[in-house]
Write an enzyme that holds these catalytic residues in place. Structure first.
Site, short mmCIF file in Angstrom:
data_model
loop_
_atom_site.label_atom_id
_atom_site.label_comp_id
_atom_site.label_asym_id
_atom_site.label_seq_id
_atom_site.Cartn_x
_atom_site.Cartn_y
_atom_site.Cartn_z
N SER A 72 0.83 -1.21 0.00
CA SER A 72 0.00 0.00 0.00
C SER A 72 0.87 1.27 0.00
CB SER A 72 -0.93 0.00 1.21
OG SER A 72 -1.67 1.19 1.27
N ASP A 75 2.48 1.84 -3.28
CA ASP A 75 1.53 2.46 -4.20
C ASP A 75 1.44 3.96 -3.97
OD1 ASP A 75 1.03 -0.03 -5.29
OD2 ASP A 75 -0.85 -0.33 -4.19
N HIS A 76 1.45 4.37 -2.70
CA HIS A 76 1.40 5.80 -2.38
C HIS A 76 2.64 6.51 -2.92
CE1 HIS A 76 -2.05 6.20 0.44
NE2 HIS A 76 -1.90 4.89 0.46
N ILE A 77 3.78 5.86 -2.80
CA ILE A 77 5.02 6.46 -3.29
C ILE A 77 4.97 6.57 -4.80
CG2 ILE A 77 7.51 6.05 -3.57
CD1 ILE A 77 7.42 4.90 -0.66
N HIS A 80 2.58 9.29 -5.72
CA HIS A 80 3.09 10.60 -5.30
C HIS A 80 3.91 11.28 -6.39
CE1 HIS A 80 4.51 13.85 -2.89
NE2 HIS A 80 5.75 13.52 -3.14
#
Length: 89
Positions: A72, A75-77, A80
């Site tokens: 998760s 995925d955020h990285i 971003h």
């Protein structure tokens, strides 16, 4: 008078990934507000790991084997790099 650096002091690099850790700090506050303490604590732990990296994160593949960085967060990285607000609840 010129002072010399003490070479016995540990080196802590400047947070080279401040752009990511700043967003993760915002996510901590959002998840706390939603009452999701588990998720907010996960981001808190990840910040500690990311702040100590000696390289700038350019892709999620660079952090896939780091402790506390799960799929998760990878995925955020990845998101971003384009626009983090797409991943917020």
């Amino acid at each position: 008078m010129v002072s010399t650096l003490n070479s016995s002091l540990p080196y802590f690099p400047h947070d080279l990934n401040k752009n990511i850790t700043d967003v993760f700090r915002k996510l901590i506050n959002i998840y706390r507000g939603l009452g999701d303490d588990r998720r907010s604590f996960s981001y808190y732990k990840a910040i500690g790991v990311i702040e100590k990296l000696s390289f700038k994160i350019e892709s999620a593949d660079q952090v896939k084997d780091l402790p506390t960085i799960g799929k998760s967060m990878q995925d955020h990285i990845s998101v971003h790099k384009f626009n983090i607000w797409h991943v917020l609840p």
